[in-house]
Design a protein around this motif. Structure first.
Motif, PDB file in Angstrom:
ATOM      1  N   ARG A  74       0.772  -1.226   0.045  1.00 54.99           N
ATOM      2  CA  ARG A  74       0.033  -0.011  -0.033  1.00 54.99           C
ATOM      3  C   ARG A  74       0.825   1.086   0.109  1.00 54.99           C
ATOM      4  O   ARG A  74       1.787   1.304   0.842  1.00 54.99           O
ATOM      5  CB  ARG A  74      -0.903  -0.101   1.281  1.00 54.99           C
ATOM      6  CG  ARG A  74      -1.814   1.210   1.509  1.00 54.99           C
ATOM      7  CD  ARG A  74      -2.839   0.808   2.614  1.00 54.99           C
ATOM      8  NE  ARG A  74      -3.899  -0.335   2.522  1.00 54.99           N
ATOM      9  CZ  ARG A  74      -4.870  -0.403   2.848  1.00 54.99           C
ATOM     10  NH1 ARG A  74      -5.107   0.406   3.766  1.00 54.99           N
ATOM     11  NH2 ARG A  74      -5.841  -1.402   2.501  1.00 54.99           N
ATOM     12  N   PHE A 218     -16.767   3.285  -5.820  1.00 57.94           N
ATOM     13  CA  PHE A 218     -17.095   3.137  -7.049  1.00 57.94           C
ATOM     14  C   PHE A 218     -15.699   2.879  -7.760  1.00 57.94           C
ATOM     15  O   PHE A 218     -15.569   3.244  -9.049  1.00 57.94           O
ATOM     16  CB  PHE A 218     -18.008   3.798  -7.886  1.00 57.94           C
ATOM     17  CG  PHE A 218     -18.957   3.093  -9.029  1.00 57.94           C
ATOM     18  CD1 PHE A 218     -19.776   2.268  -8.826  1.00 57.94           C
ATOM     19  CD2 PHE A 218     -18.472   3.370 -10.288  1.00 57.94           C
ATOM     20  CE1 PHE A 218     -20.638   1.708  -9.812  1.00 57.94           C
ATOM     21  CE2 PHE A 218     -19.404   2.627 -11.475  1.00 57.94           C
ATOM     22  CZ  PHE A 218     -20.208   1.752 -11.144  1.00 57.94           C
ATOM     23  N   ALA A 296     -17.686  -0.685  -0.246  1.00 53.87           N
ATOM     24  CA  ALA A 296     -16.807  -1.073  -0.812  1.00 53.87           C
ATOM     25  C   ALA A 296     -15.658   0.215  -1.157  1.00 53.87           C
ATOM     26  O   ALA A 296     -14.938   0.249  -2.321  1.00 53.87           O
ATOM     27  CB  ALA A 296     -17.170  -1.539  -2.211  1.00 53.87           C
TER      28      ALA A 296
HETATM   29  P1  NAD Z   1     -10.192   2.162  -5.447  1.00 53.69           P
HETATM   30  O1  NAD Z   1      -8.679   3.185  -5.161  1.00 53.69           O
HETATM   31  O2  NAD Z   1     -10.097   1.511  -6.833  1.00 53.69           O
HETATM   32  O3  NAD Z   1     -11.565   2.718  -5.226  1.00 53.69           O
HETATM   33  C1  NAD Z   1     -11.753   3.376  -4.120  1.00 53.69           C
HETATM   34  C2  NAD Z   1     -13.200   3.888  -4.275  1.00 53.69           C
HETATM   35  O4  NAD Z   1     -13.545   4.258  -2.714  1.00 53.69           O
HETATM   36  C3  NAD Z   1     -13.272   5.258  -5.173  1.00 53.69           C
HETATM   37  O5  NAD Z   1     -14.463   5.124  -5.672  1.00 53.69           O
HETATM   38  C4  NAD Z   1     -13.103   6.300  -4.064  1.00 53.69           C
HETATM   39  O6  NAD Z   1     -13.543   7.381  -4.562  1.00 53.69           O
HETATM   40  C5  NAD Z   1     -13.952   5.777  -3.110  1.00 53.69           C
HETATM   41  N1  NAD Z   1     -13.667   6.328  -1.746  1.00 53.69           N
HETATM   42  C6  NAD Z   1     -12.419   6.807  -1.263  1.00 53.69           C
HETATM   43  N2  NAD Z   1     -12.721   7.586  -0.259  1.00 53.69           N
HETATM   44  C7  NAD Z   1     -13.841   7.402   0.013  1.00 53.69           C
HETATM   45  C8  NAD Z   1     -14.719   8.116   1.197  1.00 53.69           C
HETATM   46  N3  NAD Z   1     -14.228   8.498   2.151  1.00 53.69           N
HETATM   47  N4  NAD Z   1     -16.059   7.842   1.063  1.00 53.69           N
HETATM   48  C9  NAD Z   1     -16.750   7.172  -0.039  1.00 53.69           C
HETATM   49  N5  NAD Z   1     -16.159   6.673  -0.837  1.00 53.69           N
HETATM   50  C10 NAD Z   1     -14.525   6.960  -0.803  1.00 53.69           C
HETATM   51  O7  NAD Z   1     -10.096   0.841  -4.391  1.00 53.69           O
HETATM   52  P2  NAD Z   1     -10.573  -0.671  -4.637  1.00 53.69           P
HETATM   53  O8  NAD Z   1      -9.521  -1.206  -4.978  1.00 53.69           O
HETATM   54  O9  NAD Z   1     -11.945  -0.774  -5.326  1.00 53.69           O
HETATM   55  O10 NAD Z   1     -10.769  -0.888  -3.085  1.00 53.69           O
HETATM   56  C11 NAD Z   1     -11.833  -0.543  -2.296  1.00 53.69           C
HETATM   57  C12 NAD Z   1     -11.733  -1.515  -0.902  1.00 53.69           C
HETATM   58  O11 NAD Z   1     -11.736  -2.570  -0.956  1.00 53.69           O
HETATM   59  C13 NAD Z   1     -10.561  -1.040  -0.137  1.00 53.69           C
HETATM   60  O12 NAD Z   1     -10.989  -0.986   0.980  1.00 53.69           O
HETATM   61  C14 NAD Z   1      -9.579  -2.052  -0.228  1.00 53.69           C
HETATM   62  O13 NAD Z   1      -8.644  -2.211   0.746  1.00 53.69           O
HETATM   63  C15 NAD Z   1     -10.519  -3.042  -0.361  1.00 53.69           C
HETATM   64  N6  NAD Z   1     -10.079  -4.481  -1.221  1.00 53.69           N
HETATM   65  C16 NAD Z   1      -9.520  -4.349  -2.689  1.00 53.69           C
HETATM   66  C17 NAD Z   1      -9.175  -5.397  -3.169  1.00 53.69           C
HETATM   67  C18 NAD Z   1      -8.953  -5.452  -4.596  1.00 53.69           C
HETATM   68  O14 NAD Z   1      -8.474  -6.403  -5.302  1.00 53.69           O
HETATM   69  N7  NAD Z   1      -8.879  -4.209  -5.349  1.00 53.69           N
HETATM   70  C19 NAD Z   1      -9.175  -6.763  -2.368  1.00 53.69           C
HETATM   71  C20 NAD Z   1      -9.503  -6.762  -1.266  1.00 53.69           C
HETATM   72  C21 NAD Z   1      -9.947  -5.617  -0.696  1.00 53.69           C
END
Ligand code: NAD
Length: 417
Positions: A74, A218, A296
């Motif tokens: 990260r 999203f 998400a």
């Molecule tokens: P990303 O950065 O692609 O998207 C994050 C989204 O959350 C964006 O739309 C952003 O605008 C929104 N966001 C950020 N801060 C926010 C807030 N304060 N309020 C509302 N929305 C907010 O990230 P991602 O890969 O989609 O991951 C999302 C979550 O899922 C994270 O917690 C991540 O740790 C978890 N996760 C992701 C994966 C993966 O494969 N990408 C796997 C396991 C867990």
């Protein structure tokens, strides 16, 4: 101000509940609580403008009794050892509940990738990889993308590692497909969460076809999840991102939203995607009267301040730790069923495992084969958790932690330490 526990304390509460139910002795509790290794490395960098900046790189390795450490990298300005201790233990429980032959780790750099040039990011990533060399490898510890990193950073990491240790694509997962990445990795977490959401709704006697859904976030996860849920007939009534959200009780135009937000020239927010709907805040989205709520985006969004206002019947934790343990307890009291993150968002690490398997056999699977295997593994983990929750008359979260802790303990007992 919220009186909720920190993420590390929340994980402690969930694991200690399992320790109690399994009547573990103090020695085993100690082995499971403490990380195996906490690494902090100085990363001095000559910036493009000639100035010197010193960053810190971290890698916390929690447990390796079931196989090599596995977990993301990260890049975020506010990360520190404490942060990664909690997240590395989440990875131990996630790989165990999915029965993957891995342990848990997490790490990264205390930088804001948005402020750095591509050149600075490449130099920083390669320096980090070089300094982690002794503790990273396909049979030791396998990093993957996480917040602020992606396929590009994994390619840089692979290159720096190969230069010193020899070429082996299995040293990182989440690579570009051209460098040995797996088909289906990008969609995997959203696809996995959609598979689990369908099972969870069914268990709550709600048909996914026609069910109302609200999704916070999203990005990679939220967008693919919305697509798969819409394809299965769900009515996605609200979505949001950092800047706010969109709502339509009849159901949003998900294909149009996904196309706009997935395009090269995507707008900054769903609210600017040109899709019909009323605007709403993130706080409003979380308390909508829907069948399914999927946080998400980020951690801690449902806490003791807003848990009582949540009206959803089922919550699927697609983000990591979106509920504090106080919120979890308050929702359980009201009969709201919650699928924990260690199961709900494990699709990404499942396909990371499949990528590692493909790399080790130097053979690429078709996208169909990857999707089929992901689906089989997610369903099987769901069945283990749902069955255990019925047997023990406990929540899905408690059941998932029971299974994960039990499997990890069993490996420690068999191997010794
Ligand atoms: P990303 O950065 O692609 O998207 C994050 C989204 O959350 C964006 O739309 C952003 O605008 C929104 N966001 C950020 N801060 C926010 C807030 N304060 N309020 C509302 N929305 C907010 O990230 P991602 O890969 O989609 O991951 C999302 C979550 O899922 C994270 O917690 C991540 O740790 C978890 N996760 C992701 C994966 C993966 O494969 N990408 C796997 C396991 C867990």
């Amino acid at each position: 101000m919220s009186q909720d526990d920190t993420p590390r304390q929340s994980i402690g509460t969930f694991t200690h509940d399992a320790f109690e139910r399994l009547q573990l002795d103090d020695e085993m509790r100690r082995l499971l609580d403490l990380p195996y290794r906490e690494t902090r490395i100085e990363l001095p960098m000559r910036m493009d403008d000639g100035s010197l900046r010193v960053f810190f790189g971290y890698r916390v390795q929690h447990n390796q009794s079931r196989g090599p450490f596995k977990g993301g990298l990260r890049y975020h300005p506010e990360v520190d050892t404490e942060h990664f201790v909690a997240l590395s233990s989440v990875m131990t429980w996630k790989t165990a509940v999915l029965d993957l032959p891995f342990g848990g780790a997490k790490g990264g750099i205390d930088c804001d990738p948005g402020e750095l040039s591509d050149n600075e990011l490449e130099v920083l990533t390669k320096r980090f990889a070089e300094r982690l060399l002794p503790i990273i490898g396909p049979d030791l510890d396998i990093p993957a993308p996480d917040m602020g990193t992606g396929a590009r950073e994994m390619a840089w990491f692979l290159e720096a590692h190969a230069r010193h240790a020899g070429y082996d694509p299995a040293v990182v997962t989440g690579k570009p497909v051209e460098l040995g990445g797996s088909h289906g990795r990008e969609q995997a977490t959203g696809r996995g969460a959609a598979i689990i959401a369908k099972q969870a709704l069914q268990a709550a006697d709600i048909d996914l076809d026609g069910a109302s859904v609200a999704i916070q976030g999203f990005g990679n996860v939220g967008r693919h999840l919305a697509h798969f849920l819409h394809e299965s007939g769900a009515r996605v009534v609200a979505v949001s991102d950092r800047d706010g959200g969109l709502h339509d009780g009849e159901g949003l135009d998900v294909p149009a939203l996904c196309a706009a937000m997935g395009a090269d020239d995507a707008p900054d927010s769903v609210t600017e995607a040109g899709v019909d709907g009323d605007t709403l805040s993130n706080a409003e989205l979380l308390t909508l009267d829907v069948d399914l709520l999927v946080p998400a985006a980020i951690g801690g969004v449902i806490d003791c301040d807003n848990a009582d206002e949540v009206q959803a019947k089922v919550i699927v934790e697609a983000a990591n730790m979106p509920l504090t343990c106080e919120a979890d307890a308050a929702l359980a009291e009201r009969g709201v069923r919650v699928v924990p993150d260690i199961l709900a968002n494990a699709g990404g690490v499942v396909v990371s495992y499949l990528e590692w398997v493909q790399n080790r056999s130097r053979y690429r699977w078709s996208a169909e084969r990857v999707d089929e295997e992901l689906c089989r593994r997610m369903r099987s983990a769901w069945e283990d958790v749902a069955e255990r929750a019925d047997e023990e008359d406990c929540s899905w979260r408690q059941a998932a932690y029971l299974i994960a802790v039990e499997r990890t303990c069993s490996a420690i007992r068999l191997r010794g330490f």
